[in-house]
Design a protein around this motif. Structure first.
Motif, short mmCIF file in Angstrom:
data_model
loop_
_atom_site.label_atom_id
_atom_site.label_comp_id
_atom_site.label_asym_id
_atom_site.label_seq_id
_atom_site.Cartn_x
_atom_site.Cartn_y
_atom_site.Cartn_z
N GLU A 42 -45.98 11.88 -17.26
CA GLU A 42 -44.81 11.40 -17.99
C GLU A 42 -44.93 11.64 -19.49
OE1 GLU A 42 -44.57 7.35 -16.78
OE2 GLU A 42 -43.98 7.84 -14.72
N SER A 43 -46.12 11.45 -20.04
CA SER A 43 -46.29 11.65 -21.48
C SER A 43 -46.12 13.12 -21.86
CB SER A 43 -47.66 11.13 -21.94
OG SER A 43 -48.71 11.88 -21.36
N VAL A 44 -46.66 14.02 -21.03
CA VAL A 44 -46.48 15.46 -21.28
C VAL A 44 -45.01 15.83 -21.20
CG1 VAL A 44 -46.91 17.77 -20.34
CG2 VAL A 44 -48.79 16.14 -20.55
N PHE A 45 -44.34 15.32 -20.17
CA PHE A 45 -42.94 15.64 -19.96
C PHE A 45 -42.06 15.14 -21.11
CE2 PHE A 45 -38.76 14.37 -18.16
CZ PHE A 45 -38.26 15.64 -17.94
N LEU A 46 -42.24 13.89 -21.51
CA LEU A 46 -41.41 13.32 -22.57
C LEU A 46 -41.65 14.02 -23.90
CD1 LEU A 46 -41.55 9.50 -21.72
CD2 LEU A 46 -39.68 11.11 -21.30
N GLU A 47 -42.88 14.47 -24.14
CA GLU A 47 -43.15 15.21 -25.37
C GLU A 47 -42.46 16.57 -25.35
OE1 GLU A 47 -44.60 16.58 -29.05
OE2 GLU A 47 -44.10 14.62 -28.22
N LYS A 48 -42.48 17.25 -24.20
CA LYS A 48 -41.76 18.52 -24.09
C LYS A 48 -40.26 18.31 -24.27
CE LYS A 48 -45.05 21.49 -23.38
NZ LYS A 48 -45.30 22.58 -24.36
N CYS A 49 -39.73 17.24 -23.69
CA CYS A 49 -38.31 16.94 -23.85
C CYS A 49 -37.96 16.70 -25.32
CB CYS A 49 -37.92 15.72 -23.01
SG CYS A 49 -37.87 16.05 -21.24
N ARG A 50 -38.84 16.02 -26.03
CA ARG A 50 -38.60 15.78 -27.46
C ARG A 50 -38.49 17.10 -28.21
NH1 ARG A 50 -41.11 15.58 -32.25
NH2 ARG A 50 -43.08 16.35 -31.39
N LEU A 51 -39.38 18.03 -27.88
CA LEU A 51 -39.37 19.33 -28.56
C LEU A 51 -38.12 20.14 -28.22
CD1 LEU A 51 -43.13 20.31 -28.05
CD2 LEU A 51 -42.06 19.38 -30.12
N PHE A 52 -37.55 19.90 -27.04
CA PHE A 52 -36.33 20.60 -26.63
C PHE A 52 -35.06 19.84 -27.02
CE2 PHE A 52 -39.24 23.14 -24.31
CZ PHE A 52 -38.58 24.24 -23.77
N GLY A 53 -35.22 18.65 -27.61
CA GLY A 53 -34.06 17.88 -28.06
C GLY A 53 -33.41 17.01 -27.00
N TYR A 54 -34.17 16.58 -25.97
CA TYR A 54 -33.63 15.74 -24.90
C TYR A 54 -34.02 14.29 -25.16
CZ TYR A 54 -32.28 19.85 -22.23
OH TYR A 54 -31.67 21.01 -21.82
N SER A 55 -33.04 13.39 -25.14
CA SER A 55 -33.27 11.97 -25.39
C SER A 55 -33.40 11.22 -24.08
CB SER A 55 -32.10 11.38 -26.20
OG SER A 55 -31.96 12.06 -27.43
N GLU A 56 -34.30 10.23 -24.04
CA GLU A 56 -34.54 9.48 -22.80
C GLU A 56 -33.41 8.50 -22.54
OE1 GLU A 56 -38.10 6.96 -20.56
OE2 GLU A 56 -38.35 7.62 -22.64
N ILE A 57 -33.02 8.41 -21.26
CA ILE A 57 -31.96 7.49 -20.83
C ILE A 57 -32.44 6.75 -19.58
CG2 ILE A 57 -30.79 9.23 -19.40
CD1 ILE A 57 -28.12 7.95 -20.23
N HIS A 58 -32.05 5.47 -19.44
CA HIS A 58 -32.40 4.67 -18.26
C HIS A 58 -31.11 4.28 -17.55
CE1 HIS A 58 -36.46 3.17 -20.15
NE2 HIS A 58 -36.35 4.48 -20.13
N THR A 59 -31.09 4.37 -16.23
CA THR A 59 -29.93 3.96 -15.43
C THR A 59 -30.37 2.95 -14.37
OG1 THR A 59 -30.23 5.82 -13.90
CG2 THR A 59 -28.74 6.16 -15.77
N PRO A 60 -29.43 2.18 -13.78
CA PRO A 60 -29.81 1.15 -12.80
C PRO A 60 -30.40 1.74 -11.52
CG PRO A 60 -27.58 0.79 -13.63
CD PRO A 60 -27.99 2.15 -14.09
N VAL A 61 -31.21 0.94 -10.84
CA VAL A 61 -31.78 1.35 -9.56
C VAL A 61 -30.71 1.39 -8.48
CG1 VAL A 61 -33.25 0.48 -7.69
CG2 VAL A 61 -34.18 0.70 -9.97
N PHE A 62 -29.67 0.57 -8.59
CA PHE A 62 -28.59 0.63 -7.60
C PHE A 62 -27.25 0.85 -8.30
CE2 PHE A 62 -29.27 -3.88 -8.49
CZ PHE A 62 -27.99 -4.37 -8.70
N GLU A 63 -26.34 1.48 -7.55
CA GLU A 63 -25.01 1.82 -8.05
C GLU A 63 -24.00 1.49 -6.96
OE1 GLU A 63 -24.26 3.35 -11.04
OE2 GLU A 63 -26.04 4.47 -11.69
#
Length: 424
Positions: A33-54
């Motif tokens: 997760e830490s590697v992925f989120l760092e790569k996303c930061r470099l590509f300009g992707y912001s983290e978002i959280h959504t509910p477990v149920f919809e």
């Protein structure tokens, strides 16, 4: 009675399709997760959280009712108010709903990433669970092939940085709603003789009348054999879709990312159009698919929006990545070694040393169960501590476990101690 049998008798075990994530696997997960989120930061992707149920209809409309996820695997329930709800089976549909609800596309492209828990009621097997974890990224607002190539590049860079080796990228185009009409007609003509002879499984017989493309995803051995001889969708895509596909391939080539064209590659969700792709890891497919994704320009309209919003994204299966890393990079699961083990039978003196070290962000261990000094030394060795600290009157003594070097530190001179401990 052995503890294991007693626990099983009392049903104090995890339900089928779920697992306890033990410390060594948690270390892998956190690393991934830490590697992925760092790569996303470099590509300009912001983290978002959504509910477990919809709301259940979100997934029924978005994913498609004639899919394994909706027909066989979706966990649904009705709350006390009679509302039909469903546990999240994947991330893209929920993120798309959030983007529309909160109007997150005022500036385009809008790019988001996530790490989530998902639920599908499928047959558990290695790397396939009923409760599982995904990390993923979605790019909204661009129908350009460069967006497809960027999202593929993000997945490739992330998996490579995680230590997943022998990656193979497969790509295909599944066209658009318009050019699929002719293909569906040809596919139906091909499948009908097999249906009339009873060669298709009952599920595929139902699919044939609703969405024959889903037959190509069937895991039944006979249906898989039939699917191999079916017409290829790539041969029926319109000029615009072909131009887009060629643009994606040109961008990947420019980036130096190798790919395999796989005309039979589909995705198990109805919202995909044009580009679809997956990454496999391990020699000979020993580990299998670790990432899948593609373009979904019609998903916003499918779930109720009055406007189109082109989008492309992917999801990486954490469990499968951890399996790959365990086989290819097992050292990443090794526990962190404590920098210091405080050796003392004086509980108060040891507690003070541990407090001061931890305040200074030093990973320090010490005795909490009443071990003798000899037993504490054995414990320090088993943990792999780099330094031993012995509290003494008006100070403490540091000993390097590798070299045997010792240094006396005066009381309250913690910064000097931390500097010595931090030296390699």
């Amino acid at each position: 009675m052995p503890i294991g049998k007693e626990m099983k008798k009392m049903r104090i075990v995890a339900p089928p399709g779920t697992v306890d994530i033990l410390p060594e696997e948690v270390r892998m997960d956190r690393y991934v997760e830490s590697v992925f989120l760092e790569k996303c930061r470099l590509f300009g992707y912001s983290e978002i959280h959504t509910p477990v149920f919809e709301y259940g209809e979100l997934f029924t409309k978005g994913i498609g009712s004639v899919t394994d996820i909706i027909e066989k695997e979706l966990y649904t329930f009705t709350d006390k108010g009679g509302t039909h709800l469903a546990l999240r089976p994947e991330g893209t549909t929920s993120v798309t709903r959030a983007v529309l609800q909160h109007e997150l596309c005022r500036s385009l492209p809008a790019k988001f990433c996530y790490k989530i828990t998902c639920y599908r009621q499928e047959n558990p097997e290695k790397g396939r669970l009923r409760e599982f974890h995904q990390i993923g990224a979605e790019c909204f607002g661009s129908g350009d092939p460069r967006a497809d190539a960027e999202i593929i590049s993000l997945a490739y860079e992330s998996l490579t940085a995680m230590g997943v080796h022998n990656l193979r990228l497969n790509i295909n185009s599944v066209g658009c709603e318009h050019c699929r009409v002719g293909y569906i007609n040809e596919l139906t003509r091909y499948l009908l003789p097999y249906a009339n002879k009873g060669r298709l499984c009952p599920t595929c017989l139902k699919r044939l009348g609703k969405n024959p493309i889903r037959v190509l995803d069937c895991k039944n051995p006979d249906c898989k054999t039939i699917a191999k001889g079916a017409p290829k969708l790539i041969d029926y895509i319109c000029p615009d879709c072909l131009e887009h596909y060629n643009g994606v391939k040109a961008q990947l080539t420019a980036m130096g990312i190798e790919y395999n064209e796989k005309p039979g590659l589909m995705r198990g969700l109805d919202y995909y159009n044009r580009t679809v792709f997956d990454f496999k890891a391990g020699s000979g497919g020993a580990i299998g698919t670790v990432c899948g994704g593609g373009r979904y320009d019609t998903l916003c309209r499918r779930i109720g929006s009055d406007k189109e919003l082109p989008a492309v994204g992917f999801a990486i299966g954490e469990e499968r990545v951890v399996i790959a890393m365990s086989e290819q990079s097992p050292h990443l699961a090794e526990p962190e070694r404590p920098a210091v083990y405080v050796v003392s039978t004086d509980a108060a003196a040891a507690a003070l040393c541990l407090l001061e070290l931890r305040k200074r962000r030093v990973y320090a261990e010490g005795d909490v169960i009443g071990l003798s000094e000899t037993a504490q030394l054995s414990r320090a060795v088993s943990l792999g501590a780099r330094w031993l600290m012995f509290p003494e009157e008006n100070g403490f003594r540091l000993k390097n476990t590798a070299s045997g070097e010792e240094q006396r530190i005066e009381a309250d001179n913690w910064e000097t101690a931390v500097k010595i401990i931090g030296e390699k």
